[in-house]
Scaffold this motif. Structure first.
Motif, PDB file in Angstrom:
ATOM      1  N   SER A  21      31.413  25.667  24.934  1.00  0.00           N
ATOM      2  CA  SER A  21      32.147  24.413  25.116  1.00  0.00           C
ATOM      3  C   SER A  21      31.399  23.275  24.431  1.00  0.00           C
ATOM      4  O   SER A  21      30.186  23.346  24.227  1.00  0.00           O
ATOM      5  N   THR A  25      30.503  18.280  27.409  1.00  0.00           N
ATOM      6  CA  THR A  25      30.840  18.808  28.736  1.00  0.00           C
ATOM      7  C   THR A  25      29.605  18.858  29.634  1.00  0.00           C
ATOM      8  O   THR A  25      29.740  18.995  30.852  1.00  0.00           O
ATOM      9  N   VAL A  85      34.524  21.775  32.379  1.00  0.00           N
ATOM     10  CA  VAL A  85      35.266  20.617  31.866  1.00  0.00           C
ATOM     11  C   VAL A  85      35.148  19.465  32.873  1.00  0.00           C
ATOM     12  O   VAL A  85      35.442  19.637  34.059  1.00  0.00           O
TER      13      VAL A  85
END
Length: 234
Positions: A21, A25, A85
């Protein structure tokens, strides 16, 4: 952006799917953020940078579809770099909507990850607990043995921690013949926190024939031990 590698070439994880990611994040509370994170150097850092810059990876909705398409019972690691997230308006809070979508996509699979989001915050604690109960394993990442005891007492998910460098091992396969079970038995009572919690040193850090693909300890939501990772890297 979010990227899924269908078959990792990392010897520590083994040939399982792993995701990455974007850098943003990661919550600011993580003391390793830009200050010693293992993902900040080497080939992984180059890959992470491309995901963060948006030249590699897919949108969150497309990523969730990739997870949903994984085979049943597939063990996979979320975030070899990056974290869960966050909410758009508060980067220190886990997005409940995004996590619920991931948990649903993971049903029938054995996804696991680690998070540095603060579990002392009620919302983060609730979301982490929910994910673990449904079947997506989120390990609470502690930075000391004392913090590992604190996180263990929260009882919302399994715990991992950084260990002092003296716990690092350099054994090689040709010299190390213990099985994982034999190693666990030998280590009982030898690696204990002040609160009496047992710590198992990650076997992949010193056993050449053990990886996430074969060990799966961090993929178990219900386990009686904290997993420790000796300080390492650049």
């Amino acid at each position: 952006m979010y990227h899924l590698t269908a078959k990792s070439a990392n010897v520590k994880t083994g040939p399982i799917p792993v995701s990455t990611s974007t850098h943003d994040t990661c919550p600011d509370i993580c003391p390793l953020k830009a200050k010693g994170c293992y993902a900040g150097s080497g080939p992984l850092a180059l890959h992470w940078r491309k995901v963060t810059e948006g030249t590699r990876g897919v949108s969150w909705s497309n990523f969730v579809q990739l997870i949903e398409a994984l085979p049943k019972k597939q063990v996979w690691r979320h975030n070899q770099a990056g974290d869960l997230v966050p909410m758009e308006h508060n980067k220190e809070i886990v997005s409940g909507v995004a996590l619920q979508e991931l948990v649903e996509a993971n049903k029938g699979k054995r996804g696991f990850t680690y998070t540095h989001y603060n579990p002392r915050l009620a919302h983060n604690a609730a979301m982490i607990s929910y994910a673990n109960k449904i079947g997506f394993t989120i390990n609470l990442s502690a930075n000391t043995m004392a913090e590992a005891d604190e996180y263990k007492a929260l009882d919302i998910g399994p715990v991992v921690t950084i260990l002092p460098i003296e716990y690092q091992r350099t054994m090689h396969k040709k010299e190390y013949t213990e099985t994982l079970k034999e190693y666990a038995e030998r280590m009982k009572g030898k690696c204990i926190t002040d609160a009496g919690n047992a710590i198992t040193v990650c076997p992949a850090t010193f056993m050449d024939d053990v990886s996430c693909a074969t060990c799966k300890l961090c993929a178990r939501e219900s386990r009686g031990t904290i997993v420790g990772f000796p300080a390492h890297g650049t």
